[in-house]
Design a protein around this motif. Structure first.
Motif, PDB file in Angstrom:
ATOM      1  N   SER A   3       0.829  -1.202   0.000  1.00 30.41           N
ATOM      2  CA  SER A   3       0.000   0.000   0.000  1.00 30.41           C
ATOM      3  C   SER A   3       0.859   1.245   0.000  1.00 30.41           C
ATOM      4  O   SER A   3       1.805   1.357   0.778  1.00 30.41           O
ATOM      5  N   PRO A   4       0.561   2.217  -0.861  1.00 32.51           N
ATOM      6  CA  PRO A   4       1.334   3.469  -0.851  1.00 32.51           C
ATOM      7  C   PRO A   4       0.963   4.295   0.362  1.00 32.51           C
ATOM      8  O   PRO A   4      -0.175   4.259   0.822  1.00 32.51           O
ATOM      9  N   PRO A   5       1.895   5.058   0.916  1.00 33.77           N
ATOM     10  CA  PRO A   5       1.552   5.928   2.042  1.00 33.77           C
ATOM     11  C   PRO A   5       0.645   7.058   1.562  1.00 33.77           C
ATOM     12  O   PRO A   5       0.951   7.726   0.577  1.00 33.77           O
ATOM     13  N   VAL A  49      -5.494   7.897  -5.160  1.00 31.21           N
ATOM     14  CA  VAL A  49      -4.054   7.766  -4.913  1.00 31.21           C
ATOM     15  C   VAL A  49      -3.645   6.293  -4.973  1.00 31.21           C
ATOM     16  O   VAL A  49      -2.626   5.935  -5.574  1.00 31.21           O
ATOM     17  N   TYR A  50      -4.439   5.423  -4.356  1.00 29.70           N
ATOM     18  CA  TYR A  50      -4.175   3.985  -4.403  1.00 29.70           C
ATOM     19  C   TYR A  50      -4.180   3.488  -5.841  1.00 29.70           C
ATOM     20  O   TYR A  50      -3.338   2.678  -6.233  1.00 29.70           O
ATOM     21  N   ALA A  53      -1.103   4.256  -7.700  1.00 27.51           N
ATOM     22  CA  ALA A  53       0.030   3.410  -7.317  1.00 27.51           C
ATOM     23  C   ALA A  53      -0.163   1.965  -7.764  1.00 27.51           C
ATOM     24  O   ALA A  53       0.682   1.123  -7.483  1.00 27.51           O
ATOM     25  N   GLY A  54      -1.281   1.674  -8.430  1.00 31.20           N
ATOM     26  CA  GLY A  54      -1.526   0.329  -8.916  1.00 31.20           C
ATOM     27  C   GLY A  54      -2.214  -0.579  -7.927  1.00 31.20           C
ATOM     28  O   GLY A  54      -2.416  -1.766  -8.190  1.00 31.20           O
ATOM     29  N   ARG A  55      -2.625  -0.032  -6.789  1.00 27.44           N
ATOM     30  CA  ARG A  55      -3.278  -0.840  -5.746  1.00 27.44           C
ATOM     31  C   ARG A  55      -4.727  -1.146  -6.109  1.00 27.44           C
ATOM     32  O   ARG A  55      -5.253  -2.200  -5.782  1.00 27.44           O
ATOM     33  N   LEU A 165      -3.622  11.115 -10.912  1.00 24.86           N
ATOM     34  CA  LEU A 165      -2.476  11.730 -11.581  1.00 24.86           C
ATOM     35  C   LEU A 165      -1.511  12.406 -10.608  1.00 24.86           C
ATOM     36  O   LEU A 165      -0.295  12.381 -10.807  1.00 24.86           O
ATOM     37  N   ALA A 166      -2.079  12.997  -9.558  1.00 24.38           N
ATOM     38  CA  ALA A 166      -1.245  13.797  -8.664  1.00 24.38           C
ATOM     39  C   ALA A 166      -0.551  12.974  -7.595  1.00 24.38           C
ATOM     40  O   ALA A 166       0.493  13.365  -7.083  1.00 24.38           O
ATOM     41  N   GLY A 167      -1.140  11.844  -7.205  1.00 27.72           N
ATOM     42  CA  GLY A 167      -0.519  10.972  -6.222  1.00 27.72           C
ATOM     43  C   GLY A 167      -0.258  11.665  -4.906  1.00 27.72           C
ATOM     44  O   GLY A 167      -1.173  12.182  -4.268  1.00 27.72           O
ATOM     45  N   SER A 168       0.996  11.725  -4.488  1.00 23.40           N
ATOM     46  CA  SER A 168       1.346  12.259  -3.172  1.00 23.40           C
ATOM     47  C   SER A 168       1.122  13.763  -3.058  1.00 23.40           C
ATOM     48  O   SER A 168       1.178  14.317  -1.967  1.00 23.40           O
TER      49      SER A 168
END
Length: 207
Positions: A3-5, A49-50, A53-55, A165-168
């Motif tokens: 899982s991405p933070p 966001v997940y 990250a491909g989650r 697109l923006a992620g973190s």
């Protein structure tokens, strides 16, 4: 993939999203949209966001959130349609909403409700009460459904795409957009007030 933070205020949803995934997105968005205080918009951002990250699958996230948003608002509509009018007539006077004022508001919402239903999706507070207000004022269900679906599609599309697109960086983007939400609310309020004043002036002239 681990899982991405999640950034900023999204972090507290990480356990929920990590364990339940799509179910969490659907359930939280659904209950928020008929008045339950739940972080629907926040979990949508977190899911985006997940997905980035491909989650999760971003298309699945968007479709589930859209279906949940439309369904939740329709539950709110049914609540308003079934008991809203009686509640207004019984308790409205305590918040200065007399039957006469409610009648004027009902006429206004019938004519301009579509615009309000669409825009309300992006305004905290109005998003949760949108369906209930539409049901209480007896807005035609098919009209409500069409504008509600439009608003849900725009809302889900915007936040899912930005988060994906923006992620973190999504927290900073979200905070920046929320800064201007007050101006949007004020603009909508001015427009509504203008329509109400025009309606009252026309009624006086007609008399």
């Amino acid at each position: 993939m681990s899982s991405p933070p999640l950034p900023g205020p999204l972090a507290h949803l990480e356990p929920l999203l990590g364990h339940y995934g799509y179910w969490a997105v659907g359930a939280v968005v659904f209950v928020e949209d008929f008045g339950v205080p739940a972080p629907g918009e926040t979990i949508l951002l977190a899911a985006g966001v997940y997905a980035g990250a491909g989650r999760l699958n971003v298309v699945a996230v968007a479709l589930i959130a859209f279906a949940a948003a439309v369904a939740g608002d329709n539950v709110g509509y049914l609540i308003g349609r079934a008991g809203g009018r009686a509640l207004v007539h019984r308790w409205g006077r305590y918040v200065f909403l007399t039957p006469k004022r409610f009648e004027a508001a009902e006429g206004f919402f019938t004519r301009h409700g579509g615009k309000i239903v669409t825009v309300a999706r992006f305004v905290e507070g109005l998003r949760q009460a949108n369906g209930i207000i539409a049901g209480t004022t007896s807005m035609h269900w098919r009209r409500f459904l069409a504008f509600n679906a439009l608003g849900a599609a725009l809302w889900v599309g915007l936040w899912t795409t930005l988060a994906y697109l923006a992620g973190s960086h999504i927290t900073a983007i979200y905070d920046e957009i929320r800064r201007y939400q007050l101006y949007v609310v004020l603009a909508v309020a001015v427009v509504i007030a203008g329509f109400v004043v025009r309606h009252l002036v026309r009624r006086r002239r007609a008399r």
